[in-house]
Design a protein around this motif. Structure first.
Motif, short mmCIF file in Angstrom:
data_model
loop_
_atom_site.label_atom_id
_atom_site.label_comp_id
_atom_site.label_asym_id
_atom_site.label_seq_id
_atom_site.Cartn_x
_atom_site.Cartn_y
_atom_site.Cartn_z
N VAL A 2 85.93 124.95 19.53
CA VAL A 2 86.00 123.47 20.48
C VAL A 2 85.86 122.43 19.52
CG1 VAL A 2 84.72 122.06 22.07
CG2 VAL A 2 84.63 124.56 22.35
N TYR A 4 85.28 118.40 18.56
CA TYR A 4 84.49 117.34 19.06
C TYR A 4 84.53 115.95 18.13
CZ TYR A 4 81.32 120.66 21.63
OH TYR A 4 80.82 121.86 22.55
N GLU A 23 85.28 115.93 23.80
CA GLU A 23 85.09 117.33 23.66
C GLU A 23 86.54 118.04 23.98
OE1 GLU A 23 82.90 121.40 25.23
OE2 GLU A 23 82.76 119.72 26.37
N ALA A 24 87.19 118.55 23.02
CA ALA A 24 88.57 119.30 23.32
C ALA A 24 88.32 120.69 23.23
CB ALA A 24 89.48 118.78 22.18
N ARG A 25 88.46 121.26 24.36
CA ARG A 25 88.51 122.77 24.50
C ARG A 25 89.55 123.46 23.63
NH1 ARG A 25 84.44 124.53 28.28
NH2 ARG A 25 83.56 122.65 29.48
N ASP A 26 90.65 122.86 23.79
CA ASP A 26 91.63 123.45 22.98
C ASP A 26 91.86 122.51 21.56
OD1 ASP A 26 94.14 124.14 21.74
OD2 ASP A 26 95.34 123.62 23.78
N PRO A 27 91.29 122.99 20.58
CA PRO A 27 91.25 122.27 19.64
C PRO A 27 92.76 121.96 18.65
CG PRO A 27 90.42 124.37 19.01
CD PRO A 27 90.84 124.40 20.41
#
Length: 68
Positions: A2, A4, A23-27
Motif C-alpha cells: 500500500v 501512503y 492511502e492508495a491500495r494499488d501503489p
C-alpha cells in the motif's frame, strides 16, 4: 503493498491546522512525485477551508459517541 502519502496543512499564517493522509491500495496507480505535487497544489485551498470552517469543526471528544 500500500502507498501512503501525508501532508501537513497550514493556514495563511503558517499554523498547522490539519493533516491529510492518502492511502492508495494499488501503489502502481500513483507515483510518489504525482502525489507530492497534487497534495502541495491542494494544500493552500485545504488550509483556507479548514480555517474558514474552524468554528464548525467539533473536537473528536465531542463526537466520540455519535458513531459518525
Amino acid at each position: 503493498m500500500v502507498l501512503y502519502a501525508v501532508k501537513r496543512i497550514d493556514n495563511a499564517s503558517g499554523t498547522a491546522v490539519a493533516v491529510i493522509v492518502v492511502e492508495a491500495r494499488d501503489p502502481e496507480a500513483f507515483s510518489e512525485d504525482m502525489l507530492k505535487n497534487e497534495l502541495q497544489f491542494s494544500s493552500e485551498d485545504f488550509g483556507k477551508m479548514v480555517d474558514t470552517l474552524r468554528d464548525h469543526i467539533p473536537e473528536p471528544s465531542e463526537v466520540e459517541g455519535l458513531q459518525l
